[in-house]
Motif scaffolding. Structure first.
Motif, PDB file in Angstrom:
ATOM      1  N   PRO A 204       0.897  -1.433   0.042  1.00  0.00           N
ATOM      2  CA  PRO A 204       0.095  -0.419   0.101  1.00  0.00           C
ATOM      3  C   PRO A 204       0.790   0.964   0.117  1.00  0.00           C
ATOM      4  CG  PRO A 204      -0.772  -1.715   1.583  1.00  0.00           C
ATOM      5  CD  PRO A 204       0.866  -1.775   1.240  1.00  0.00           C
ATOM      6  N   LYS A 205       0.855   2.353  -0.492  1.00  0.00           N
ATOM      7  CA  LYS A 205       1.018   3.333  -1.251  1.00  0.00           C
ATOM      8  C   LYS A 205       1.870   4.408   0.384  1.00  0.00           C
ATOM      9  CE  LYS A 205      -3.244   6.307  -1.900  1.00  0.00           C
ATOM     10  NZ  LYS A 205      -3.094   7.454  -3.009  1.00  0.00           N
ATOM     11  N   GLU A 206       0.672   4.113   1.831  1.00  0.00           N
ATOM     12  CA  GLU A 206       0.844   4.528   2.380  1.00  0.00           C
ATOM     13  C   GLU A 206       1.869   3.815   3.442  1.00  0.00           C
ATOM     14  OE1 GLU A 206      -2.550   3.762   1.617  1.00  0.00           O
ATOM     15  OE2 GLU A 206      -2.921   5.459   1.574  1.00  0.00           O
ATOM     16  N   ILE A 207       2.417   2.530   3.352  1.00  0.00           N
ATOM     17  CA  ILE A 207       3.763   2.020   3.892  1.00  0.00           C
ATOM     18  C   ILE A 207       4.620   2.374   3.419  1.00  0.00           C
ATOM     19  CG2 ILE A 207       4.079  -0.035   4.370  1.00  0.00           C
ATOM     20  CD1 ILE A 207       1.442  -1.457   4.627  1.00  0.00           C
ATOM     21  N   THR A 208       4.261   2.381   1.821  1.00  0.00           N
ATOM     22  CA  THR A 208       5.864   2.696   0.610  1.00  0.00           C
ATOM     23  C   THR A 208       5.902   4.507   1.515  1.00  0.00           C
ATOM     24  OG1 THR A 208       4.852   1.593  -1.235  1.00  0.00           O
ATOM     25  CG2 THR A 208       6.477   3.427  -1.467  1.00  0.00           C
ATOM     26  N   ALA A 209       5.315   5.066   1.520  1.00  0.00           N
ATOM     27  CA  ALA A 209       5.810   6.665   2.038  1.00  0.00           C
ATOM     28  C   ALA A 209       5.852   6.698   2.942  1.00  0.00           C
ATOM     29  CB  ALA A 209       4.319   7.404   2.177  1.00  0.00           C
ATOM     30  N   TRP A 210       5.324   5.676   4.171  1.00  0.00           N
ATOM     31  CA  TRP A 210       5.568   5.547   6.021  1.00  0.00           C
ATOM     32  C   TRP A 210       7.039   5.087   6.070  1.00  0.00           C
ATOM     33  CZ3 TRP A 210       1.604   1.812   8.425  1.00  0.00           C
ATOM     34  CH2 TRP A 210      -0.106   2.012   8.003  1.00  0.00           C
ATOM     35  N   TYR A 211       7.606   4.389   5.192  1.00  0.00           N
ATOM     36  CA  TYR A 211       8.876   3.654   4.807  1.00  0.00           C
ATOM     37  C   TYR A 211      10.479   4.539   4.551  1.00  0.00           C
ATOM     38  CZ  TYR A 211      13.272   0.550   2.925  1.00  0.00           C
ATOM     39  OH  TYR A 211      14.414   0.056   3.790  1.00  0.00           O
ATOM     40  N   GLY A 212       9.420   5.747   3.867  1.00  0.00           N
ATOM     41  CA  GLY A 212      10.447   6.529   2.828  1.00  0.00           C
ATOM     42  C   GLY A 212      10.879   7.390   4.128  1.00  0.00           C
ATOM     43  N   ALA A 213       9.449   7.973   4.388  1.00  0.00           N
ATOM     44  CA  ALA A 213       9.703   9.233   5.469  1.00  0.00           C
ATOM     45  C   ALA A 213      11.109   8.759   6.463  1.00  0.00           C
ATOM     46  CB  ALA A 213       8.540   9.743   6.241  1.00  0.00           C
ATOM     47  N   SER A 214      10.610   7.798   7.334  1.00  0.00           N
ATOM     48  CA  SER A 214      11.478   7.532   7.910  1.00  0.00           C
ATOM     49  C   SER A 214      13.156   7.415   7.662  1.00  0.00           C
ATOM     50  CB  SER A 214      10.767   6.114   8.655  1.00  0.00           C
ATOM     51  OG  SER A 214       9.480   5.984   9.357  1.00  0.00           O
ATOM     52  N   ALA A 215      13.055   6.995   6.378  1.00  0.00           N
ATOM     53  CA  ALA A 215      14.683   6.308   5.633  1.00  0.00           C
ATOM     54  C   ALA A 215      14.973   7.713   5.709  1.00  0.00           C
ATOM     55  CB  ALA A 215      14.682   5.035   4.828  1.00  0.00           C
ATOM     56  N   LEU A 216      13.985   8.056   5.506  1.00  0.00           N
ATOM     57  CA  LEU A 216      14.576   9.841   5.192  1.00  0.00           C
ATOM     58  C   LEU A 216      14.736  10.509   5.843  1.00  0.00           C
ATOM     59  CD1 LEU A 216      15.841  12.553   2.588  1.00  0.00           C
ATOM     60  CD2 LEU A 216      13.008  13.208   3.422  1.00  0.00           C
ATOM     61  N   VAL A 217      14.831  10.862   7.382  1.00  0.00           N
ATOM     62  CA  VAL A 217      14.398  11.520   8.723  1.00  0.00           C
ATOM     63  C   VAL A 217      16.100  10.638   9.377  1.00  0.00           C
ATOM     64  CG1 VAL A 217      13.499  11.921  10.903  1.00  0.00           C
ATOM     65  CG2 VAL A 217      11.983  12.345   8.424  1.00  0.00           C
ATOM     66  N   GLY A 218      15.979   9.060   8.443  1.00  0.00           N
ATOM     67  CA  GLY A 218      16.196   8.519  10.152  1.00  0.00           C
ATOM     68  C   GLY A 218      18.486   8.945   9.183  1.00  0.00           C
ATOM     69  N   THR A 219      18.211   8.891   8.391  1.00  0.00           N
ATOM     70  CA  THR A 219      19.517   9.206   7.117  1.00  0.00           C
ATOM     71  C   THR A 219      20.116  10.847   7.357  1.00  0.00           C
ATOM     72  OG1 THR A 219      18.955   7.497   5.973  1.00  0.00           O
ATOM     73  CG2 THR A 219      20.271   8.906   5.440  1.00  0.00           C
ATOM     74  N   VAL A 220      19.240  11.641   7.264  1.00  0.00           N
ATOM     75  CA  VAL A 220      19.408  13.423   8.139  1.00  0.00           C
ATOM     76  C   VAL A 220      19.529  12.742   9.099  1.00  0.00           C
ATOM     77  CG1 VAL A 220      18.191  15.275   8.049  1.00  0.00           C
ATOM     78  CG2 VAL A 220      17.880  14.260   6.277  1.00  0.00           C
ATOM     79  N   ALA A 221      18.972  12.368  10.579  1.00  0.00           N
ATOM     80  CA  ALA A 221      20.073  12.823  11.568  1.00  0.00           C
ATOM     81  C   ALA A 221      21.414  11.948  11.956  1.00  0.00           C
ATOM     82  CB  ALA A 221      18.910  11.649  12.728  1.00  0.00           C
TER      83      ALA A 221
END
Length: 158
Positions: free
Chosen positions: A118-135
């Motif tokens: 589902p696109k929501e899971i894709t978005a959750w994963y992408g957002a978490s990966a991006l924010v985690g990478t930035v941190a």
């Protein structure tokens, strides 16, 4: 409270004219920062093709965060202000979902459709990966330039 009002050069009465309490002030500051990030991410979307837009937008975001690294280290690395990270992730989820909905022919959407994610899971994963990478990037004193990091992040989505 006295430390904040003294540093700001205002008295307590002036502070309370604008905010209910410290939590209200903090919430207002975090919302302002999220709005700044959203403005950076939505800037000039119509002027370029999708792949160029995603890369240049990500570079702008990383350059902005790098130019305010001390603040974002407190927000994302030390987690002394825990209200920021969930709001940042929420913003990224919203924008990723909008991007998926408006670009039906992207590789990311195709992968999600093929594997029935589902696109929501894709978005959750992408957002978490991006924010985690930035941190982690900030926490490691930004060993890569914003441009290089953005290019590497883009490679994960192609």
């Amino acid at each position: 409270m006295n430390l904040i009002t003294n540093k700001a050069g205002i008295n307590r009465v002036t502070f309370y004219l604008h905010y209910k309490d410290l939590d209200d002030m903090l919430e207002s500051m975090v919302n302002d920062m999220i709005n700044e990030i959203e403005a950076i991410l939505l800037e000039d979307e119509s002027k370029s093709n999708r792949s160029d837009y995603v890369l240049t937008t990500l570079i702008r975001l990383l350059e902005y965060i790098a130019s305010h690294a001390k603040v974002y280290k407190v927000l994302l690395v030390s987690k002394k202000i825990p209200v920021f990270t969930p709001k940042f992730i929420e913003l990224m989820v919203k924008l990723i979902l909008q991007n998926i909905d408006s670009h039906h022919h992207t590789h990311l959407t195709d992968k999600s459709t093929v594997s029935n994610v589902p696109k929501e899971i894709t978005a959750w994963y992408g957002a978490s990966a991006l924010v985690g990478t930035v941190a982690l990037w900030l926490g490691n004193d930004m060993p890569y330039s914003p441009h290089y990091l953005a290019a590497q992040i883009i490679k994960f989505n192609l």
